[in-house]
Design a protein around this motif. Sequence first.
Motif, PDB file in Angstrom:
ATOM      1  N   ARG A  17       0.820  -1.203   0.000  1.00 49.43           N
ATOM      2  CA  ARG A  17       0.000   0.000   0.000  1.00 49.43           C
ATOM      3  C   ARG A  17       0.857   1.257   0.000  1.00 49.43           C
ATOM      4  O   ARG A  17       0.348   2.338   0.118  1.00 49.43           O
ATOM      5  N   VAL A  34       2.645   1.232   4.985  1.00 46.32           N
ATOM      6  CA  VAL A  34       1.260   1.164   5.445  1.00 46.32           C
ATOM      7  C   VAL A  34       0.867  -0.298   5.624  1.00 46.32           C
ATOM      8  O   VAL A  34       1.004  -1.111   4.716  1.00 46.32           O
ATOM      9  N   THR A  37      -5.393   0.338   6.386  1.00 45.36           N
ATOM     10  CA  THR A  37      -6.093   1.612   6.224  1.00 45.36           C
ATOM     11  C   THR A  37      -7.502   1.471   6.790  1.00 45.36           C
ATOM     12  O   THR A  37      -8.108   0.414   6.724  1.00 45.36           O
ATOM     13  N   TYR A  38      -7.991   2.552   7.376  1.00 44.30           N
ATOM     14  CA  TYR A  38      -9.338   2.593   7.928  1.00 44.30           C
ATOM     15  C   TYR A  38     -10.224   3.460   7.039  1.00 44.30           C
ATOM     16  O   TYR A  38      -9.738   4.306   6.286  1.00 44.30           O
ATOM     17  N   ARG A  42      -7.605   7.103   8.561  1.00 42.20           N
ATOM     18  CA  ARG A  42      -6.415   6.773   9.347  1.00 42.20           C
ATOM     19  C   ARG A  42      -5.674   5.596   8.738  1.00 42.20           C
ATOM     20  O   ARG A  42      -6.264   4.768   8.046  1.00 42.20           O
ATOM     21  N   VAL A  43      -4.375   5.520   8.999  1.00 45.63           N
ATOM     22  CA  VAL A  43      -3.561   4.406   8.532  1.00 45.63           C
ATOM     23  C   VAL A  43      -2.732   3.883   9.693  1.00 45.63           C
ATOM     24  O   VAL A  43      -2.445   4.593  10.642  1.00 45.63           O
ATOM     25  N   THR A  53      -0.714   4.539  14.638  1.00 48.88           N
ATOM     26  CA  THR A  53      -1.924   4.878  13.896  1.00 48.88           C
ATOM     27  C   THR A  53      -2.078   6.387  13.862  1.00 48.88           C
ATOM     28  O   THR A  53      -1.861   7.063  14.862  1.00 48.88           O
ATOM     29  N   ARG A  55      -3.403   9.955  10.954  1.00 52.02           N
ATOM     30  CA  ARG A  55      -3.813  10.414   9.631  1.00 52.02           C
ATOM     31  C   ARG A  55      -2.578  10.776   8.823  1.00 52.02           C
ATOM     32  O   ARG A  55      -1.695  11.471   9.317  1.00 52.02           O
TER      33      ARG A  55
END
Length: 75
Positions: A17, A34, A37-38, A42-43, A53, A55
């Motif tokens: 990613r 990464v 991912t949300y 957020r990652v 975690t 942004r």
Amino acid sequence: MIRFSLPVNLPSPAPLRGFATIALSAYQSAQGPVLRTYRDGRVVIDTGRGHMTGRPLGAAQSTSAIWSPLFVGMI
């Protein structure tokens, strides 16, 4: 002679990613690959010392579209 059977069709690794940079404070940031991912933007990154975690820098803040129809009728 010892023979080991190896699977012919190895599963392909998960797609990468990329890298992300997240802000820890006004003067510190962390960068790493990464891991997850949300939906809210957020990652999770791997820093080498653990997972963090946050942004990613340069990403726009996502706004919730759920509330917008409720406030349209109140004007």
